[in-house]
Design an enzyme around this catalytic site. Structure first.
Site, PDB file in Angstrom:
ATOM      1  CG  ASP A  69      48.145  30.577  46.024  1.00 17.48           C
ATOM      2  OD1 ASP A  69      48.569  30.580  47.191  1.00 17.48           O
ATOM      3  OD2 ASP A  69      47.583  31.558  45.498  1.00 17.48           O
ATOM      4  CG  ASP A 112      44.318  33.524  50.422  1.00 19.18           C
ATOM      5  OD1 ASP A 112      43.225  33.845  50.881  1.00 19.18           O
ATOM      6  OD2 ASP A 112      45.137  32.804  51.031  1.00 19.18           O
ATOM      7  CG  ASP A 149      47.500  34.373  42.862  1.00 19.67           C
ATOM      8  OD1 ASP A 149      47.983  33.536  43.649  1.00 19.67           O
ATOM      9  OD2 ASP A 149      47.234  35.537  43.207  1.00 19.67           O
TER      10      ASP A 149
END
Length: 225
Positions: A19, A21, A181
């Site tokens: 991922d 961001d 995240d």
């Protein structure tokens, strides 16, 4: 033996997907600035960094809709208004990204993986047009594949992006890894049948990512090596 090797029974993955961001970079300050500019064009008060931090992760349109609603719930937002606001947000975000920072531990892991010729990919819900320039600007180097939130018809938590990269790389699910995240990242990885490492420092709508049951939780990506 490294933590990464322990995930793969002493070996190494054929493919590592990330991922963006909240995993590789903290982009919320710049995203919040663009959101606030969009809101101020509409005579609304700014949302601010902390509220935007809890709204990111589902792509630009959902972020804009949440900003217009002033809440993570956005079903009541008019679609025409959201599309007009999205255009203003995209224009604002196309500018300076100097407030976006790379998380500690990220360069060390990327360098370690590249030294071992392990293919790398980014699979993000961020619009694709912003991804490669941001990676280059922040000195994170080239990735073998980049999948943005608008690259394919479906985005995370759907596994389509991960499956697309795995097919392109010729990598099996058993030897592939996704690093993220958020709940969307864990769900996408699990649906694709790949191992998933979650970072504790990212964005997950205020919910501890440990509650999503990743295969491994780390406080810094260099903990994998």
């Amino acid at each position: 033996m490294t933590a990464l090797q322990r995930l793969f029974d002493g070996g190494l993955p054929q493919l590592v997907m990330f991922d963006l961001d909240g995993t590789l970079v903290d982009s919320v300050p710049d995203l919040a600035a663009a959101v606030d500019q969009m809101l101020m064009l509409r005579g609304r008060p700014p949302a601010g960094i902390e509220r935007v931090r809890n709204w990111v992760g589902n792509g630009a349109l959902v972020l804009v809709r949440r900003a217009l609603a002033g809440s993570i719930e956005h079903a009541a937002v008019d679609e025409a208004e959201a599309q007009a606001a999205l255009a203003d947000f995209m224009h604002a975000y196309s500018g300076d990204h100097s407030a976006t920072s790379v998380y500690p531990g990220v360069p060390a892991l990327l360098n370690w993986l590249r030294a071992r010729d392990i293919p790398l990919a980014v699979v993000t819900n961020k619009p694709e047009r912003f991804v490669a320039p941001l990676l280059e600007e922040k000195g994170l180097g080239a990735f073998d594949w980049i999948i943005g939130g608008d690259t394919l018809p479906l985005k995370k938590p759907d596994p389509a992006g991960l499956l697309h990269v795995m097919a392109s790389a010729g990598a099996t699910a058993e030897r592939s890894l996704f690093v993220g995240d958020s709940r969307n990242d864990v769900l996408a990885a699990q649906a694709a049948g790949v191992r998933v490492v979650a970072v504790s420092y990212g964005y997950n709508h205020g919910r501890p990512v440990a509650m999503e049951n990743p295969d491994l939780l780390v406080d810094s990506l260099d903990a994998l090596i």
